[in-house]
Design an enzyme around this catalytic site. Structure first.
Site, mmCIF file in Angstrom:
data_model
loop_
_atom_site.group_PDB
_atom_site.id
_atom_site.type_symbol
_atom_site.label_atom_id
_atom_site.label_comp_id
_atom_site.label_asym_id
_atom_site.label_seq_id
_atom_site.Cartn_x
_atom_site.Cartn_y
_atom_site.Cartn_z
ATOM 1 N N HIS A 157 1.213 -1.428 0.332
ATOM 2 C CA HIS A 157 0.124 -0.173 -0.004
ATOM 3 C C HIS A 157 0.588 1.328 -0.435
ATOM 4 C CE1 HIS A 157 -3.187 -3.047 0.936
ATOM 5 N NE2 HIS A 157 -4.180 -2.251 0.593
ATOM 6 N N ARG A 426 -5.357 -11.448 -3.805
ATOM 7 C CA ARG A 426 -6.187 -10.523 -3.334
ATOM 8 C C ARG A 426 -7.451 -9.768 -5.311
ATOM 9 N NH1 ARG A 426 -7.407 -4.776 -0.651
ATOM 10 N NH2 ARG A 426 -6.942 -4.167 -1.663
ATOM 11 N N GLU A 547 -15.810 -4.499 3.859
ATOM 12 C CA GLU A 547 -15.401 -3.436 3.973
ATOM 13 C C GLU A 547 -16.225 -2.303 4.289
ATOM 14 O OE1 GLU A 547 -11.947 -3.202 0.687
ATOM 15 O OE2 GLU A 547 -12.930 -3.853 -0.587
ATOM 16 N N ASP A 587 -11.239 1.811 3.819
ATOM 17 C CA ASP A 587 -12.688 1.349 3.542
ATOM 18 C C ASP A 587 -14.009 2.353 4.488
ATOM 19 O OD1 ASP A 587 -11.882 1.915 0.079
ATOM 20 O OD2 ASP A 587 -11.433 -0.185 1.207
ATOM 21 N N ARG A 625 -4.975 -3.402 8.891
ATOM 22 C CA ARG A 625 -5.773 -2.150 9.130
ATOM 23 C C ARG A 625 -4.564 -0.670 8.588
ATOM 24 N NH1 ARG A 625 -2.933 -2.415 14.802
ATOM 25 N NH2 ARG A 625 -4.331 -1.267 15.325
ATOM 26 N N ARG A 759 -9.271 6.189 -3.688
ATOM 27 C CA ARG A 759 -8.640 4.675 -2.219
ATOM 28 C C ARG A 759 -8.365 5.269 -1.222
ATOM 29 N NH1 ARG A 759 -8.134 0.033 -4.921
ATOM 30 N NH2 ARG A 759 -7.033 0.442 -7.370
#
Length: 928
Positions: A157, A426, A547, A587, A625, A759
């Site tokens: 991320h 994913r 989410e 999210d 997280r 995002r």
């Protein structure tokens, strides 16, 4: 930068003594940085930077309006080229201050371990001590270790703004500072140590902070693997050593027993395709190869060193028959080692592992093997060979030798195997829907899967899972997307055949909201042989990720319906009856605000715990997280212990993202402490969950009312206030963050500017940059204010009781306390001035300011404190000392944004903006 003694606050004489090493460390690094700036940028640049620094400190400490005006006038007059030097200076000071703080934490931990009568909270010794005091039996503790599973999962991320080269140079500084702090360093060596530090800081100053190009997936894979070299490969075995030795210290009957390797690493890097078109089958193959190279290269080096150490002579010591046999079969025929069976055996291990490395990872060993040998067919064979060494040493009077390098290597092999870490796959459920639609149209034309309702979809998917017939055909062409999806599943199947099933252990479904989302993945797995319907075998876990707020509210219903399907239960039984469920913090926060997100996550956990218990299924929760409070961040120890009763169950997975990976795991000592915290909290949360952890029914009712009010306030501002989207884009650096080259994944799911499509990471990151931190507190003040208005007589006392008695509410308030302490409404007001429409600017900022103040008032009222962070003096001190160095960066960022948005095309302006983003993120430490 010359930090004087008066510039760092302390609260007491005791605090003065404790803080002295930290102040000395920051002064030293600040002085070296200042000298570096003077020699590299010139005396005039240094004097300007020093004047800005002193003025900012004066303003920050005393709210001196004259100092504020002087600071603004000085910075407003700075030209872009000057701005670059100023930004670099204050950014590097933040980086160096971080290093000094980390070193101080390590120092304090060591001093505490030596001086304290009780181990520190969060250590495995503390957890075992609590278990012992609570009367937890040896049998119950052993049962915990047999089934426990703790897995930090590294993700790519994009919240780490620093280049890998910059991080490496900072690690050089950290290492040198640690060496200088050793108590056994002779006085005349301090000068040499400082000279080495000066060289390291100079190199850091001359290393570019910014990336010139966007990171690729391969870069992200390499960056993630670097933390294994720095920390995990050595510190995870060290964690087990500490754990096993502590068990023996408390109870000698643990001697000789080895704890199962329940703490293992996971990764999404190379397998996370959600919104990232650059992650492909090739990426997964590259990740597996590079990870295997890292693990096997480490084992080869350790074996080489072990062979050098174990020079035992059979004329002096005996060996076991099994060890003698391994030595006999070894290709090592050197007459110099005819009486050294351990060395000959290890030479054979090295030859076999070298062949394995060539076959699995295309890796050539650094040292030539003594002869040819067949590769290991599985990691268990290597572990068996190492066990023979261990047993021979222990049964012939050399147990002390078995407890050194061999012990660490055996544990490393058991923990990392040949693939280093399991890589999760994913993908978004929308992609699965389209893939199934296309496959069904190939095999059963006219199905129109996308037009079907949920019940019809489930019926078709179950019918497909009743047969082994694949849907895809090599004779029928399909879309590029479907080709890519099937290709990565074939790559996963290949990884299973080469490295074992733990190499790709999980498939995570983003945006899961129904049973069909899980069954779609099951059908896709069948296409590559990862699910065998006739045998009822599933080769990896299917993990739905819930989410949004709506998804969290439906989570229990979906899991209940799923577990009631006989076909799915049969597959789950082949996975030892464990259902993993992932919960998305980021999210859900962007969707409903911090308070509602936290509450809906908590309720979802309670519900799935109960449902899995009723179905006789063991639940494992995976917490998605981030680093900041707005993305579920905060202290891991408190977060795990704040879970509802039954939610931990000896198993937990947690994502480690972006800048959090570097802050937690760049330094080996800090890394081991963070790993220990996860394990200790999991043990305590499983075995020591007190009865009072189950909240009183009235607490749940209060939270439901607070959440409803906070949700309305947050949604009204973010999604229903006309012009808020424009306010956000104009008052933050969101547009500039998108061009910062900090990750391979796009910042938005679509090309629109909609907040819904944005995002969560850039959403939170942007609010941190302007020092408002909105995602971490907005709606909380409104909720508390409404509650107190409705309950004027007992409302506050009820909240105070919840804060004292309920770990969930305590953690919630503590996190809001922390994020508000990091905010600065005065600086945020200057960002608001960037909004072009004055009416829009004033109307929205006044709402933000009022809610910010209401939230602070609410925190202080509930905690009974007179200031924020009163219960965390270390963090409060850090903020007081650090933030005067952030304010000039914010001021310059605003000035450069104005120039850029006014049409200034000077590339130094854009560079300056990007540098300020880097510096502010470093100063805040957890901003994304």
């Amino acid at each position: 930068m010359n930090l004087g003694p008066a510039e760092f606050e302390t609260t007491s004489a005791v605090g003065l003594d404790k803080d002295l090493p930290l102040r000395d460390g920051i002064r030293l690094l600040g002085r070296i940085l200042g000298d570096t700036i003077r020699t590299q940028a010139g005396a005039s640049a240094f004097e300007l930077i020093e004047r800005i620094r002193q003025t900012s400190i004066r303003f920050h400490r005393g709210a001196d309006e004259a100092a504020r005006g002087e600071l603004a006038a000085t910075l407003d007059a700075v030209m872009p080229d000057q701005a670059i030097e100023i930004i670099r200076a204050f950014s590097y000071f933040s980086h160096l201050a971080n290093i000094a703080e980390d070193q101080d934490h390590i120092r304090r931990s060591r001093v505490f371990a030596l001086a304290a009568s009780a181990p520190r909270e969060g250590s495995i010794a503390h957890a075992l001590g609590r278990a012992q005091a609570a009367g937890v039996t040896r049998e119950k503790l052993q049962a915990f270790f047999q089934t426990a599973f703790v897995c930090p999962v590294l993700t790519a991320h994009p919240t780490e703004v620093r280049r890998k080269s910059t991080i490496d140079r900072e690690m050089d500084v950290a290492r040198l500072l640690a060496e200088r702090d050793r108590v056994d360093v002779a006085p005349d060596e301090h000068a040499l140590a400082e000279e080495a530090l000066r060289r390291a800081v100079l190199t850091l100053w001359q290393t570019g902070i910014l990336r010139g190009t966007r990171l690729g997936v391969g870069d992200e894979i390499a960056n993630g693997i670097s933390y294994y070299d720095q920390t995990f490969l050595r510190q995870i075995p060290e964690f087990y050593r500490v754990l096993e030795d502590e068990l023996v210290r408390r109870d000698s009957t643990w001697a000789g027993l080895e704890i199962p390797s329940f703490l293992v690493m996971g990764s999404w890097i190379g397998g996370d395709r959600d919104g990232n078109p650059f992650v492909t089958a090739e990426s997964l193959g590259q990740a597996m190869r590079l990870q295997s190279q890292c693990a096997l290269g480490f084992y080869l080096e350790e074996l080489h060193s072990l062979g050098s150490e174990l020079s035992l002579d059979t004329r002096l010591v005996k060996v076991s028959p099994a060890l003698a046999l391994l030595a006999e079969y070894s290709p090592d025929r050197s007459p110099h080692r005819q009486y050294e069976p351990y060395r000959r055996a290890i030479s054979g291990f090295y030859a076999r592992l070298s062949a394995t490395a060539r076959e699995l990872a295309d890796l050539t060993s650094a040292h030539k093997a003594v002869g040819a040998a067949p590769p290991y067919s599985a990691v268990a064979e290597l572990r068996t060979d190492l066990d023979v060494l261990h047993d021979s040493l222990c049964t012939h009077g050399s147990e002390a030798l078995a407890r050194g390098r061999l012990r660490r290597l055996r544990r490393a092999v058991d923990s990392f195997k040949f693939h280093l870490a399991g890589i999760d796959l994913r993908q978004n459920s929308d992609v699965h829907e389209r893939s199934l639609h296309e496959l069904l149209e190939i095999a059963r034309p006219g199905t129109n899967y996308l037009d079907l309702d949920e019940e019809s979809r489930i019926e078709i998917l179950l019918s497909e899972l009743a047969t082994a017939r694949p849907l895809a055909s090599q004779f029928v062409d399909c879309s590029d997307q479907l080709k890519s999806e099937l290709a990565i599943l074939r790559a996963a199947a290949d990884a299973h055949s080469r490295f074992g099933a733990t190499s790709v252990p999980n498939y995570v479904i983003s945006k899961a909201d129904g049973v069909s989302d899980v069954l779609e993945v099951a059908v896709l797995l069948r296409e590559s042989g990862l699910l065998r319907p006739r045998d009822g075998k599933l080769a990896l876990n299917i993990v739905p990720l819930f989410e949004t707020i709506a998804d969290l509210r439906r989570c229990g219903e979906v899991i209940d319906r799923l577990l009631a399907l006989p076909m799915y239960r049969r597959l789950l039984d082949s996975r030892v009856g464990v259902q993993e469920v992932m919960l998305g913090y980021s999210d859900s926060n962007k969707d409903g605000g911090y308070l509602t997100s936290g509450w809906e996550l908590y309720k979802a956990e309670i519900e799935v715990v109960d449902i899995c218990h009723r179905h006789g299924v063991r639940l494992r929760l995976f917490h998605g997280r981030g680093g900041s409070v707005g993305r579920g961040g905060g202290p891991s120890y408190q977060a795990i212990l704040a879970q509802p009763g039954g939610a931990v169950q000896g198993a937990i997975r947690i994502t480690e993202q972006g800048e959090v990976i570097a802050s937690k795991y760049s330094n080996p000592d800090v890394g081991r402490r963070n790993l220990e915290i996860l394990a200790a909290a999991t043990l305590e949360g499983t075995l020591l969950q007190p009865a009072e952890a189950a909240p009183r029914p009235e607490y749940l009712e209060v939270m439901e009312m607070l959440s409803a009010t906070a949700y309305r306030a947050y949604r009204d501002l973010v999604y229903e206030t006309e012009g808020f989207e424009r306010y956000f884009w104009e008052s933050t650096v969101i547009a500039e963050i998108a061009n910062l080259n900090i990750g391979s994944r796009p910042a938005s799911r679509t090309k629109s500017t909609s907040i819904g499509d944005l995002r969560a990471i850039p959403w939170v990151f942007s609010w941190a940059q302007c020092r408002l931190m909105l995602p971490g507190w907005y709606g909380f003040g409104a909720a508390i204010k409404a509650w107190l208005a409705a309950r004027p007589h007992d409302g506050l006392s009820a909240l105070q009781a919840m804060y004292r008695q309920w770990p969930f509410f305590t953690a919630l308030i503590s996190n809001i306390d922390m994020v508000l302490a990091k905010s600065d409404i005065a600086i945020a007001s200057r960002y608001a001035d960037l909004v072009v429409d004055p009416n829009l600017r004033d109307s929205i900022f006044q709402r933000l300011k009022a809610e910010w103040q209401d939230s602070i008032d609410a925190v202080l009222a509930i905690t009974g404190h007179t200031s924020l962070l009163e219960s965390d003096p270390l963090l409060a001190r850090s903020i007081r000392n650090r933030f005067p160095y952030l304010n000039p960066l914010n001021h310059l960022q605003i000035a450069l944004l104005k120039r850029h948005r006014a049409g200034d095309t000077n590339e130094r302006v854009v560079q300056g903006i990007h540098l300020t983003i880097n510096g502010i993120a470093a100063g805040l430490r957890n901003s994304g």
